[in-house]
Scaffold this motif. Sequence first.
Motif, short mmCIF file in Angstrom:
data_model
loop_
_atom_site.label_atom_id
_atom_site.label_comp_id
_atom_site.label_asym_id
_atom_site.label_seq_id
_atom_site.Cartn_x
_atom_site.Cartn_y
_atom_site.Cartn_z
N SER A 52 0.74 -1.12 0.08
CA SER A 52 -0.10 -0.02 0.23
C SER A 52 0.82 1.21 0.13
O SER A 52 2.06 1.10 0.48
CB SER A 52 -0.91 -0.01 1.24
N PRO A 53 0.45 2.14 -0.35
CA PRO A 53 1.39 3.47 -0.28
C PRO A 53 2.00 3.71 0.91
O PRO A 53 1.52 3.87 1.99
CB PRO A 53 0.30 4.68 -0.55
N GLY A 54 3.40 4.08 0.70
CA GLY A 54 4.16 4.05 2.06
C GLY A 54 4.56 2.68 2.56
O GLY A 54 5.57 2.88 3.47
N ASP A 55 4.01 1.67 2.12
CA ASP A 55 4.33 0.24 2.52
C ASP A 55 4.77 -0.44 1.44
O ASP A 55 3.89 -1.39 0.95
CB ASP A 55 3.39 -0.10 3.55
N GLN A 56 5.48 -0.33 0.50
CA GLN A 56 5.92 -0.96 -0.55
C GLN A 56 7.54 -1.93 -0.62
O GLN A 56 7.46 -2.41 -1.54
CB GLN A 56 6.04 0.01 -1.63
N LEU A 238 3.53 0.69 -7.14
CA LEU A 238 2.29 0.95 -7.36
C LEU A 238 1.81 1.36 -8.69
O LEU A 238 2.53 1.94 -9.71
CB LEU A 238 1.55 1.81 -6.27
N PRO A 239 0.59 0.94 -9.11
CA PRO A 239 0.17 0.97 -10.39
C PRO A 239 0.22 2.58 -10.98
O PRO A 239 0.83 3.05 -11.81
CB PRO A 239 -1.32 0.74 -10.57
#
Length: 252
Positions: A52-56, A238-239
């Motif tokens: 998820s954003p910030g957890d990649q 992320l996409p």
Amino acid sequence: MSGKSNTVRRAILAILAFQIGMAIVLAGGDLMRALPSLIAPSNQPSLDNPVSPGDQTRRFRPADIPARPGNPDRVTDIPSPGNMPSRLRFEEAGDAVLLTGTIAGGDAERFDEWLEGRDAPQTIRLHSPGGSVMDALAIGRTIRDMDAGTVMESGDICFSACPYVLAGGVTRTVDEDSLVGVHQHYFDENVALPAFIAVEDIQRGQAAVVGYLSDMGIDLRIMELSLSTPPDEIYVLLPEELDEYGMTTTDS
């Protein structure tokens, strides 16, 4: 005569000792390269944890990449990411050519040879944990020269050096259920060489990557993500990041 024989014998023994010493240094260099991850392995979540954003950022070992659900209507079966061929495998898959497996040294030349006598494919599908950076760059340039597009279908992965192959497509399509990830690379530098030579090799390799991404129309900010992620981890894009950095293309 005896003195001359003794001199020759000592010279031979000295050469042999030097060769043994170099073998030990080279083996020790490989150990030193792996030592940081052995002493302090990544504590990031495994790749089967959704990003998820910030957890990649995720732990990265090619042999431990979990399988992902694939498209049941796909033309050809693909291997589990943890069971990839040790060298790229090329096969026709409908109207596309599937490149799957680890990118090993010499695979760019093998790909060129495989293409000889065939009609240039319009689409290259990717499913690879990465590998040789320089071969990935060469394969990407071959794909661009053919005016072919690159695609990733549901369940496919493209990590490490593989995104450079992805970047070679004149069009680049990535299914939302596939994974693209980047991290730091080794450029086959010899750790037994003096430090200034090793650094020079790394810088030369990074320059080749930057030049390639620029030629392919990729936003060079993606290098910040790559360079800040250790080799035993992977940063999953992320996409929206794939779109932002130009790794995917949209119809105009």
